[in-house]
Design an enzyme around this catalytic site. Structure first.
Site: not given
Ligand code: NAD
Length: 489
Positions: A257, A291, A392
């Site tokens: 997601e 998101c 975004e």
């Molecule tokens: P992010 O992708 O930076 O981090 C999300 C998670 O992934 C964190 O727990 C982080 O530690 C982990 N992570 C980071 N690098 C990783 C790697 N290489 N391998 C595995 N895990 C890793 O996102 P964010 O900045 O925390 O959140 C914002 C983003 O999330 C936005 O793009 C938003 O649109 C999206 N989002 C999507 C939804 C949805 O349902 N589609 C809901 C909420 C947020």
């Protein structure tokens, strides 16, 4: 500040195999309150070796204690967890508010959502089943399918709705009979750790739900782990791509997601009294850190100026402040890094020629100056090719664009790599149906925005991801289907 028992000054340890344990490295990181920049708690910093221990515990639990739980036992365990989350809602809600800044004013709806979701998935534990299927082969062969849990699930979540996200991952996995290693976001790990404790209190055996806070490296270790059967991920598109690549190692299942740049479309015939607050809160709720936030506001040209002015006035009236104050409608963004990112986009918008109709800066004076507060911002006269209309931002910043007719707005609404949410405001049922059909987005909200229900599937088109969370099919994403053939004569 409200006293939260969980914040007792002790280091918050990892939760592996039912025990609180330090990270093997001995390292910790700071969890910061974005409303004032102060330390909330130190948290053990999980890394690859801790993830490995958690996966081992989850595997033992999957093959051991948890496998003795029949569907009804799992249902009851989830119902007990729902009761506990309900009973501890004030504490869990306060942890999220302090950790990531979501206003306490919306705690009641967050509580209702979390508890309803647990109870919905509890029901699924006893209703998911295989089928008997008539085959057309010669001879007497009885054929049926069995649904079996996939095994160990790695759940990786972002910070923008920590408790809700954790439950959305854990509950369907447990309903299916899987065990979980949860890697919460480094910006907001506290409610996940407390939820892990409540799982134990609900009688869910040790090792079934393990919680390992840490940075991206911990998430990457989980995504690469050869003994993890599935990753369920919510976060950015960039990290989602890395997770999909990492899944190739052992062909683990993945659902992702991801991000969005959702169009919110207002026709001239809309009920403006509903559409103005609807369009404003579609972007300003949770400081824009949603998101599926309606970040591209398309307004039909005859009402464009009037509508943008009204949304700007709404933005200027919005009560921005301490998220623990029940009067606050919009809190800070989650971190200093996120503040800089959002403020960076405010500069980009101005440089590329958009007109500021409201906001446009961080709050740098008074009591809020120490926190990460951005004024609710409305950019007018935005063109489709500007970065603020394409990328975004994940902050309280909306790009308002005029449109001329349905074909024009559907084409431009879809001219994005994303496809997560979308909104339509109109009194015409024809407009509503035509645009709903034309938009390539996982959710379409008509004369409302951001409605959610556990029974409704949520997820993306295009680079907003694949897989659906919510709805009857969600639990099946945590299961294998086995086909059984029995020659009976
Ligand atoms: P992010 O992708 O930076 O981090 C999300 C998670 O992934 C964190 O727990 C982080 O530690 C982990 N992570 C980071 N690098 C990783 C790697 N290489 N391998 C595995 N895990 C890793 O996102 P964010 O900045 O925390 O959140 C914002 C983003 O999330 C936005 O793009 C938003 O649109 C999206 N989002 C999507 C939804 C949805 O349902 N589609 C809901 C909420 C947020």
């Amino acid at each position: 500040m409200m006293h939260v028992k969980f914040l007792d000054g002790q280091v918050k340890q990892l939760l592996i195999d039912g025990r609180h344990v330090p990270a093997r490295s001995g390292r910790c990181f700071d969890s910061i309150n974005p409303a004032n920049g102060k330390l909330l708690a130190q948290v053990a910093q999980g890394a690859a070796e801790d993830i490995d221990l958690a996966v081992q515990a989850a595997r033992r639990a999957f093959e051991g204690a948890w496998s003795t739980f029949n569907p009804y036992d799992r249902q009851m365990a989830l119902l007990r967890l729902a009761d506990l989350v309900d009973a501890h809602a004030d504490e869990l809600g306060a942890l999220d508010t302090l950790d990531m800044g979501g206003p306490v004013a919306y705690a009641a709806s967050r509580r209702q959502r979390a508890v309803a979701m647990l109870r919905y998935y509890a029901g699924q534990a006893t209703t998911v089943h295989g089928q008997t299927i008539d085959n057309s082969q010669p001879g007497d062969i009885f054929t049926y399918t069995v649904k079996e849990p996939l095994g160990v699930v790695g759940a990786i979540i972002p910070w923008n709705g920590p408790l809700f996200m954790a439950i959305w991952k854990i509950a369907p996995a447990l309903a299916a009979g899987c065990t979980v290693v949860l890697k919460p976001a480094e910006q907001a790990p506290l409610s996940s750790l407390r939820l892990g404790e409540l799982c134990l209190e609900a009688g869910i055996p040790p090792g079934v739900v393990n919680v390992v806070p840490g940075f991206g490296a911990a998430g990457a270790a989980l995504a690469e782990h050869p003994d993890v059967d599935k990753i369920t991920f919510t976060g950015s598109t960039e990290v989602g791509q890395k997770i999909i690549r990492a899944s190739a190692g052992n062909i683990k299942r993945v659902t992702v997601e991801l991000g969005g740049k959702s169009p919110n479309i207002v026709f001239a015939d809309a009920d403006l009294d509903a559409a103005v607050p609807g369009a404003a809160m579609a972007i300003f709720a949770n400081s824009g850190q949603v998101c599926s936030a309606g970040s591209r506001l398309f307004v039909e040209r005859p009402i464009y100026d009037e509508f943008v002015e009204k949304v700007a006035a709404f933005a200027n009236r919005l009560r921005v402040g301490d998220p623990m104050d029940p009067a606050t409608q919009m809190g800070p963004v989650v971190s200093h890094e996120q503040l800089e990112r959002v403020v960076g986009y405010l500069g980009v918008g101005r440089e590329q020629g958009a007109r500021l109709a409201a906001g446009g800066a961080r709050i740098s004076e008074g009591a809020l100056a120490a926190g990460y507060f951005v004024r609710p911002t409305v950019f007018a006269d935005v063109r489709d090719d500007m970065r603020i209309a394409r990328e975004e931002i994940f902050g309280p910043v909306v790009a308002a664009l005029p449109f001329d007719d349905i074909e024009d707005v559907v084409r431009r609404g879809n001219a994005t790599t994303f496809g997560l949410g979308s909104g339509i405001w109109t009194r015409s049922i024809g407009n509503a149906h035509r645009v709903a059909k034309g938009l390539k987005a996982g959710s379409v909200w008509v004369n409302c925005y951001q409605q959610m229900d556990p029974a409704m599937p949520f997820g993306g088109y295009k680079m907003s991801g694949y897989g659906r969370e919510g709805g009857a099919a969600h639990v099946e994403e945590f299961m294998n289907t086995k086909a059984v053939w029995i020659k009976t004569a």
